[in-house]
Design a protein around this motif. Structure first.
Motif, mmCIF file in Angstrom:
data_model
loop_
_atom_site.group_PDB
_atom_site.id
_atom_site.type_symbol
_atom_site.label_atom_id
_atom_site.label_comp_id
_atom_site.label_asym_id
_atom_site.label_seq_id
_atom_site.Cartn_x
_atom_site.Cartn_y
_atom_site.Cartn_z
ATOM 1 N N LYS A 25 34.567 40.735 15.486
ATOM 2 C CA LYS A 25 35.795 39.962 15.313
ATOM 3 C C LYS A 25 35.873 38.769 16.271
ATOM 4 O O LYS A 25 35.781 38.918 17.482
ATOM 5 C CB LYS A 25 36.991 40.886 15.530
ATOM 6 N N SER A 50 53.946 37.227 24.827
ATOM 7 C CA SER A 50 53.296 37.000 23.536
ATOM 8 C C SER A 50 53.813 35.673 22.973
ATOM 9 O O SER A 50 55.024 35.443 22.955
ATOM 10 C CB SER A 50 53.641 38.154 22.579
ATOM 11 N N THR A 51 52.913 34.812 22.544
ATOM 12 C CA THR A 51 53.353 33.519 21.984
ATOM 13 C C THR A 51 54.161 33.751 20.701
ATOM 14 O O THR A 51 55.056 32.971 20.383
ATOM 15 C CB THR A 51 52.157 32.577 21.698
ATOM 16 N N ASN A 52 53.857 34.826 19.961
ATOM 17 C CA ASN A 52 54.634 35.113 18.748
ATOM 18 C C ASN A 52 56.094 35.408 19.101
ATOM 19 O O ASN A 52 57.017 34.934 18.444
ATOM 20 C CB ASN A 52 54.050 36.318 17.996
ATOM 21 N N GLY A 101 41.901 36.741 14.949
ATOM 22 C CA GLY A 101 42.848 37.532 14.164
ATOM 23 C C GLY A 101 44.143 36.756 14.012
ATOM 24 O O GLY A 101 44.429 35.844 14.810
ATOM 25 N N ILE A 102 44.891 37.109 13.003
ATOM 26 C CA ILE A 102 46.140 36.386 12.734
ATOM 27 C C ILE A 102 47.274 37.369 12.520
ATOM 28 O O ILE A 102 47.116 38.384 11.839
ATOM 29 C CB ILE A 102 45.946 35.458 11.506
ATOM 30 N N ILE A 150 47.904 32.928 16.002
ATOM 31 C CA ILE A 150 46.440 32.885 15.882
ATOM 32 C C ILE A 150 45.812 33.246 17.226
ATOM 33 O O ILE A 150 46.166 32.669 18.253
ATOM 34 C CB ILE A 150 45.961 31.481 15.441
ATOM 35 N N GLY A 151 44.926 34.190 17.201
ATOM 36 C CA GLY A 151 44.171 34.562 18.393
ATOM 37 C C GLY A 151 42.704 34.273 18.115
ATOM 38 O O GLY A 151 42.099 34.901 17.244
ATOM 39 N N GLN A 181 48.031 35.883 27.681
ATOM 40 C CA GLN A 181 49.194 36.666 27.252
ATOM 41 C C GLN A 181 49.139 38.020 27.949
ATOM 42 O O GLN A 181 48.095 38.689 27.922
ATOM 43 C CB GLN A 181 49.165 36.894 25.749
ATOM 44 N N GLY A 183 49.879 40.454 24.543
ATOM 45 C CA GLY A 183 49.441 39.921 23.253
ATOM 46 C C GLY A 183 49.549 40.994 22.172
ATOM 47 O O GLY A 183 49.227 42.153 22.416
ATOM 48 N N ARG A 184 50.031 40.600 20.995
ATOM 49 C CA ARG A 184 50.237 41.585 19.923
ATOM 50 C C ARG A 184 49.269 41.394 18.778
ATOM 51 O O ARG A 184 48.993 40.272 18.358
ATOM 52 C CB ARG A 184 51.675 41.491 19.420
ATOM 53 N N GLY A 185 48.765 42.510 18.261
ATOM 54 C CA GLY A 185 47.872 42.486 17.102
ATOM 55 C C GLY A 185 48.562 43.102 15.905
ATOM 56 O O GLY A 185 49.730 43.504 15.992
ATOM 57 N N ARG A 186 47.851 43.197 14.804
ATOM 58 C CA ARG A 186 48.413 43.822 13.600
ATOM 59 C C ARG A 186 48.588 45.319 13.812
ATOM 60 O O ARG A 186 47.991 45.900 14.699
ATOM 61 C CB ARG A 186 47.463 43.606 12.414
ATOM 62 N N LEU A 204 47.831 31.023 20.217
ATOM 63 C CA LEU A 204 48.951 30.142 19.868
ATOM 64 C C LEU A 204 49.709 30.634 18.647
ATOM 65 O O LEU A 204 49.185 31.393 17.826
ATOM 66 C CB LEU A 204 48.471 28.704 19.670
ATOM 67 N N TRP A 216 46.626 42.915 21.736
ATOM 68 C CA TRP A 216 45.594 41.892 21.545
ATOM 69 C C TRP A 216 45.138 41.420 22.915
ATOM 70 O O TRP A 216 45.950 40.881 23.683
ATOM 71 C CB TRP A 216 46.139 40.733 20.699
ATOM 72 N N ASP A 245 41.086 38.787 9.190
ATOM 73 C CA ASP A 245 40.196 38.788 10.348
ATOM 74 C C ASP A 245 39.094 37.775 10.116
ATOM 75 O O ASP A 245 38.602 37.643 8.995
ATOM 76 C CB ASP A 245 39.513 40.153 10.517
HETATM 77 C C1 BTN Z 1 45.098 41.014 14.643
HETATM 78 O O1 BTN Z 1 45.415 42.174 14.954
HETATM 79 O O2 BTN Z 1 44.014 40.776 14.121
HETATM 80 C C2 BTN Z 1 46.042 39.868 14.886
HETATM 81 C C3 BTN Z 1 45.901 39.295 16.257
HETATM 82 C C4 BTN Z 1 46.822 38.110 16.530
HETATM 83 C C5 BTN Z 1 46.773 37.634 17.973
HETATM 84 C C6 BTN Z 1 47.554 36.384 18.192
HETATM 85 S S1 BTN Z 1 47.263 35.655 19.779
HETATM 86 C C7 BTN Z 1 48.577 34.540 19.546
HETATM 87 C C8 BTN Z 1 49.688 35.313 18.865
HETATM 88 N N1 BTN Z 1 50.526 35.980 19.838
HETATM 89 C C9 BTN Z 1 50.420 37.311 19.772
HETATM 90 O O3 BTN Z 1 51.012 38.115 20.515
HETATM 91 N N2 BTN Z 1 49.590 37.654 18.776
HETATM 92 C C10 BTN Z 1 49.062 36.495 18.085
#
Ligand code: BTN
Length: 331
Positions: free
Chosen positions: A184, A91-93, A187-188, A206-207, A115, A118-121, A135, A126, A177
């Motif tokens: 969608k 995950s870039t975060n 997402g951020i 930011i995705g 990723q 990748g992680r979301g809210r 990124l 993600w 969103d």
């Molecule tokens: C959401 O759930 O709406 C937020 C999604 C955010 C995704 C981005 S992709 C780049 C960054 N790295 C991650 O793991 N998540 C965010």
């Protein structure tokens, strides 16, 4: 602007042979270094012909977010001055968080082609295949921790501005969103580290679904997600997209650092489709319904509940309640 990246020189002269000597002069690196870079580009999927007599010729390009390409012509003060690139990362975060703890500077950007985690809210994942823009930006604004949600608004505003500049009508669904036609697009995920009520650093993840084709989405997402490629019916130039996004973020960050919070919130509000709608908010396993009146200066959603009280919600997922047609005008 300095010397031109090897790839940029080849792109500008696409289809033609460029001699090793000329490439070395334009890019400011030795001929041995050129050879190494050509091999790196080939490994990244670019097809480059080499001839001892005539030099190098770019035959076909790969859709890659190579940092030297993004940096070329990037006109930002802070955001993206340092770019860290991964072909694939968890995950870039997470990566940005690690770098920030090690002291990485204001405006550092971590970008990945893919990723794996990748992680979301709200603890969700993600979907991050190749072709998207995934990124995270490390920001170190000197603001109070309570003002941090405005940095998230800066990011959403930047995404909306860039998407609109491509001719795609996007709107914001609270909290962060970016939707196109109810699906969608982006997402951020913002994460904060603070100290004594002041922000130490923020990670703005930011995705943005850029070049993701409709048939790539897993069935559970295909109904709810869209991408720029789907909306525009053709792939977009991701390098240009990222450059514009970083420029918009840089502009918004400047406004934020000047403490012009009203301007940030106003821009956010003007792009938001949630305000004024009757919504259902899922929050901590409960569903609350009410009229979305506004956001407060912490970015919380103000809901007028059925009992007439107004309550602020800091997090949750909103769904617009669609009234049955015959009920319109009756309440
Ligand atoms: C959401 O759930 O709406 C937020 C999604 C955010 C995704 C981005 S992709 C780049 C960054 N790295 C991650 O793991 N998540 C965010």
């Amino acid at each position: 602007m300095g010397k031109m990246p090897v790839l940029t020189v080849l792109k500008q002269r696409r289809g033609e042979f460029v001699s090793g000597q000329e490439l070395a002069r334009a890019s400011g690196v030795s001929r041995t270094a050129i050879w190494k870079q050509i091999n790196r580009l080939r490994e990244a999927g670019f097809s480059i012909e080499a001839s001892t007599k005539r030099g190098y010729r770019l035959v076909s390009v790969a859709d890659r977010l190579l940092p030297e390409e993004i940096s070329w012509g990037l006109k930002t003060q802070v955001v993206g001055k340092r770019l860290i690139y991964f072909d694939e990362v968890g995950s870039t975060n997470e990566e940005a968080k690690r770098l920030a703890t090690e002291g990485a500077g204001d405006g550092t950007v971590v970008v990945a082609e893919r990723q794996a985690g990748g992680r979301g809210r709200q603890g969700r994942g993600w979907f991050s295949p190749a072709g998207g823009v995934w990124l995270s930006v490390i920001l170190r604004p000197e603001i109070a921790a309570t003002d941090a949600p405005k940095a998230m608004m800066v990011a959403v505003n930047a995404v909306v501005a860039v998407v609109k500049s491509l001719g795609v009508e996007a709107s914001i669904k609270w909290p962060n969103d970016v939707l196109v036609g109810g699906r969608k697009l982006a997402g951020i995920l913002t994460e904060m580290s603070s100290h004594a009520e002041l922000v130490d650093h923020l990670i703005i993840g930011i995705g943005l679904n850029a070049n993701v084709a409709a048939d790539e989405y897993p069935p559970e997402l295909s109904e709810f997600a869209t991408s720029l490629q789907i909306e525009k019916e053709e792939p977009v130039d991701r390098v240009e997209l990222v450059r514009c996004l970083l420029a918009e973020l840089d502009r918004g960050y400047e406004v934020l650092k000047l403490g012009k919070f009203d301007a940030v919130v106003e821009e956010w509000r003007s792009g938001c489709e949630t305000i004024g709608q009757t919504v259902e908010l899922a929050c901590h396993g409960r569903i609350v319904s009410g009229l979305a009146l506004d956001v407060d200066d912490r970015g919380s959603l103000l809901l007028r509940l059925k009992n007439g009280f107004t309550k602020a919600f800091a997090a949750g997922d909103v769904t617009v309640v669609k009234k049955p047609v015959k009920a319109i005008g009756k309440n």
